[in-house]
Design a protein around this motif. Structure first.
Motif, PDB file in Angstrom:
ATOM      1  N   UNK A 284     -61.137  28.786  35.379  1.00 14.56           N
ATOM      2  CA  UNK A 284     -59.851  28.884  34.653  1.00 14.56           C
ATOM      3  C   UNK A 284     -59.258  27.630  34.252  1.00 14.56           C
ATOM      4  N   UNK A 285     -59.496  26.382  35.192  1.00  9.34           N
ATOM      5  CA  UNK A 285     -58.924  25.242  34.748  1.00  9.34           C
ATOM      6  C   UNK A 285     -59.597  24.545  33.570  1.00  9.34           C
ATOM      7  N   UNK A 286     -60.973  24.769  33.748  1.00 13.56           N
ATOM      8  CA  UNK A 286     -61.479  24.553  32.319  1.00 13.56           C
ATOM      9  C   UNK A 286     -61.090  25.198  30.957  1.00 13.56           C
ATOM     10  N   UNK A 287     -61.041  26.380  31.088  1.00  8.91           N
ATOM     11  CA  UNK A 287     -60.408  26.973  29.894  1.00  8.91           C
ATOM     12  C   UNK A 287     -59.092  26.764  29.469  1.00  8.91           C
ATOM     13  N   UNK A 288     -58.143  26.652  30.756  1.00  9.68           N
ATOM     14  CA  UNK A 288     -56.810  26.310  30.010  1.00  9.68           C
ATOM     15  C   UNK A 288     -56.964  24.551  29.592  1.00  9.68           C
ATOM     16  N   UNK A 289     -57.709  23.760  30.039  1.00 10.66           N
ATOM     17  CA  UNK A 289     -57.870  22.575  29.419  1.00 10.66           C
ATOM     18  C   UNK A 289     -58.383  22.579  27.832  1.00 10.66           C
ATOM     19  N   UNK A 290     -59.046  23.420  27.702  1.00 11.56           N
ATOM     20  CA  UNK A 290     -59.889  23.617  26.497  1.00 11.56           C
ATOM     21  C   UNK A 290     -58.921  24.114  25.459  1.00 11.56           C
ATOM     22  N   UNK A 291     -57.795  25.024  25.722  1.00 10.65           N
ATOM     23  CA  UNK A 291     -56.826  25.657  25.018  1.00 10.65           C
ATOM     24  C   UNK A 291     -55.974  24.822  24.658  1.00 10.65           C
ATOM     25  N   UNK A 292     -55.499  23.798  25.230  1.00  9.59           N
ATOM     26  CA  UNK A 292     -54.440  22.847  24.970  1.00  9.59           C
ATOM     27  C   UNK A 292     -55.013  21.795  24.094  1.00  9.59           C
ATOM     28  N   UNK A 293     -53.924  20.970  23.354  1.00 16.50           N
ATOM     29  CA  UNK A 293     -54.358  19.944  22.459  1.00 16.50           C
ATOM     30  C   UNK A 293     -53.381  18.997  22.305  1.00 16.50           C
ATOM     31  N   UNK A 294     -53.615  17.795  21.599  1.00 20.76           N
ATOM     32  CA  UNK A 294     -52.755  16.920  21.410  1.00 20.76           C
ATOM     33  C   UNK A 294     -51.871  17.446  19.963  1.00 20.76           C
ATOM     34  N   UNK A 295     -50.356  17.460  19.888  1.00 20.10           N
ATOM     35  CA  UNK A 295     -49.704  17.890  19.140  1.00 20.10           C
ATOM     36  C   UNK A 295     -50.030  17.035  17.551  1.00 20.10           C
ATOM     37  N   UNK A 296     -49.765  17.945  16.748  1.00 22.16           N
ATOM     38  CA  UNK A 296     -49.930  17.295  15.257  1.00 22.16           C
ATOM     39  C   UNK A 296     -48.834  17.376  14.485  1.00 22.16           C
ATOM     40  N   UNK A 297     -48.951  16.949  13.097  1.00 23.66           N
ATOM     41  CA  UNK A 297     -48.051  16.939  12.095  1.00 23.66           C
ATOM     42  C   UNK A 297     -47.984  18.292  11.428  1.00 23.66           C
ATOM     43  N   UNK A 298     -46.813  18.785  11.182  1.00 24.83           N
ATOM     44  CA  UNK A 298     -46.563  20.015  10.309  1.00 24.83           C
ATOM     45  C   UNK A 298     -46.968  19.669   9.077  1.00 24.83           C
ATOM     46  N   UNK A 299     -47.792  20.452   8.390  1.00 22.30           N
ATOM     47  CA  UNK A 299     -48.004  20.388   7.021  1.00 22.30           C
ATOM     48  C   UNK A 299     -48.795  21.646   6.746  1.00 22.30           C
ATOM     49  N   UNK A 300     -48.953  21.601   5.202  1.00 18.01           N
ATOM     50  CA  UNK A 300     -49.309  22.938   4.625  1.00 18.01           C
ATOM     51  C   UNK A 300     -50.611  23.671   5.258  1.00 18.01           C
ATOM     52  N   UNK A 301     -51.600  23.005   5.942  1.00 15.37           N
ATOM     53  CA  UNK A 301     -52.776  23.645   6.188  1.00 15.37           C
ATOM     54  C   UNK A 301     -52.659  24.249   7.881  1.00 15.37           C
ATOM     55  N   UNK A 302     -51.490  23.870   8.427  1.00 15.81           N
ATOM     56  CA  UNK A 302     -51.183  24.362   9.759  1.00 15.81           C
ATOM     57  C   UNK A 302     -49.840  25.323   9.768  1.00 15.81           C
ATOM     58  N   UNK A 303     -49.303  25.432   8.529  1.00 19.88           N
ATOM     59  CA  UNK A 303     -47.972  26.310   8.435  1.00 19.88           C
ATOM     60  C   UNK A 303     -48.029  27.244   7.356  1.00 19.88           C
ATOM     61  N   UNK A 304     -47.018  28.103   7.548  1.00 18.09           N
ATOM     62  CA  UNK A 304     -46.593  29.040   6.411  1.00 18.09           C
ATOM     63  C   UNK A 304     -45.202  28.699   6.005  1.00 18.09           C
ATOM     64  N   UNK A 305     -44.890  28.471   4.706  1.00 18.95           N
ATOM     65  CA  UNK A 305     -43.812  28.259   4.287  1.00 18.95           C
ATOM     66  C   UNK A 305     -43.205  29.367   3.357  1.00 18.95           C
ATOM     67  N   UNK A 306     -41.814  29.825   3.542  1.00 18.99           N
ATOM     68  CA  UNK A 306     -41.298  30.814   2.657  1.00 18.99           C
ATOM     69  C   UNK A 306     -39.858  30.055   2.091  1.00 18.99           C
ATOM     70  N   UNK A 307     -39.608  30.579   1.024  1.00 12.62           N
ATOM     71  CA  UNK A 307     -38.493  30.266   0.277  1.00 12.62           C
ATOM     72  C   UNK A 307     -37.418  31.279  -0.145  1.00 12.62           C
TER      73      UNK A 307
END
Length: 268
Positions: A117-140
């Motif tokens: 379980x610990x290994x699975x949890x570690x694999x699911x987490x990650x370093x934060x990134x900058x929000x930009x178009x490829x990882x977000x959805x934008x509406x106006x």
């Protein structure tokens, strides 16, 4: 007659005493025989087989002990019997197996599950990134209140936390420059979006009193994202749809910083 009686009296007593001695001897002999048999039996290992430590288990008993120890951890064999060995080898969790008992084996299995379980949890987490178009959805969405305002909503569609730095760099139509930011709208902390969360900014499209100049209608919008340094855009831009009739803008066009809540965004 008196002499006869006198002569026989000691003989009768002697015979009686002898008989008493014989009986006592026989009783003592019987007692000694019984004790001797019991002591001899213990010395030669002929005690009852109910004493489990004096007799070796049969093959069937060993097999039964092994099954019970590895399956439920309640085998009476402990760490010395075959069941203890089987349980010890089966406990691959890293913490069990030293005592060889069924219970220890089960504890080892739990260790494996916890480690997995610990290994699975570690694999699911990650370093934060900058929000930009490829990882977000934008509406106006144009707003009725405040008038001549539009709300930009950016939602984190990625699997990692992202940071919305600075303010949106918006381009309406074929504009060559981006509008300025309302400095007083800067939040105290960088907007942080967990997966699925949204951040907001508002766009003042035109002066409410009609004092703006160079007013015109635009039908397309591009939103660029800033990096941590605030110098230029990073990643992929977003192209949210505008109403079919377009939106009206003039030279008073300006934007707010990204906000964590919608209420903060539309308050400017």
């Amino acid at each position: 007659m008196s002499s006869f009686r006198t002569a026989r009296t000691p003989r009768v007593r002697l015979v009686g005493a002898a008989a008493t001695v014989v009986l006592a001897t026989l009783s003592l002999t019987a007692c000694n025989d019984g004790t001797g048999v019991e002591s001899e039996g213990r010395a030669t290992g002929t005690a009852p087989t109910a004493n489990g430590t004096a007799t070796a288990p049969s093959q069937d008993e060993s097999a039964a002990g092994t099954t019970q120890g590895s399956g439920t951890g309640t085998s009476a064999s402990g760490g010395n019997g075959p069941a203890g060995k089987t349980s010890s080898s089966k406990a691959s969790g890293g913490t069990g197996g030293t005592g060889g008992s069924g219970g220890t084996g089960r504890s080892g299995g739990s260790g494996e599950a916890a480690a997995s379980g610990g290994s699975s949890g570690a694999g699911a987490s990650g370093k934060p990134v900058t929000c930009e178009g490829s990882v977000t959805r934008t509406t106006a969405a144009p707003l009725t209140r405040p008038v001549n305002h539009m709300l930009l909503t950016v939602t984190n569609t990625g699997s990692r936390t992202c940071f919305l730095y600075g303010y949106p760099a918006v381009r309406f139509g074929e504009a060559q420059a981006v509008p300025p930011v309302i400095e007083d709208s800067q939040p105290q902390a960088v907007v942080t979006l967990e997966p699925g969360q949204s951040g907001y900014a508002s766009v003042n499209l035109a002066a409410a009193d009609g004092s703006g100049t160079n007013g015109h209608t635009v039908k397309s919008l591009t939103v660029h994202f800033q990096g941590r340094s605030g110098n230029g855009s990073v990643g992929t831009g977003a192209h949210p749809s505008l109403p079919a009739q377009g939106v009206y803008v003039d030279d008073s066009l300006k934007v707010t910083y990204w906000q964590q809540s919608m209420d903060d965004a539309v308050s400017w």
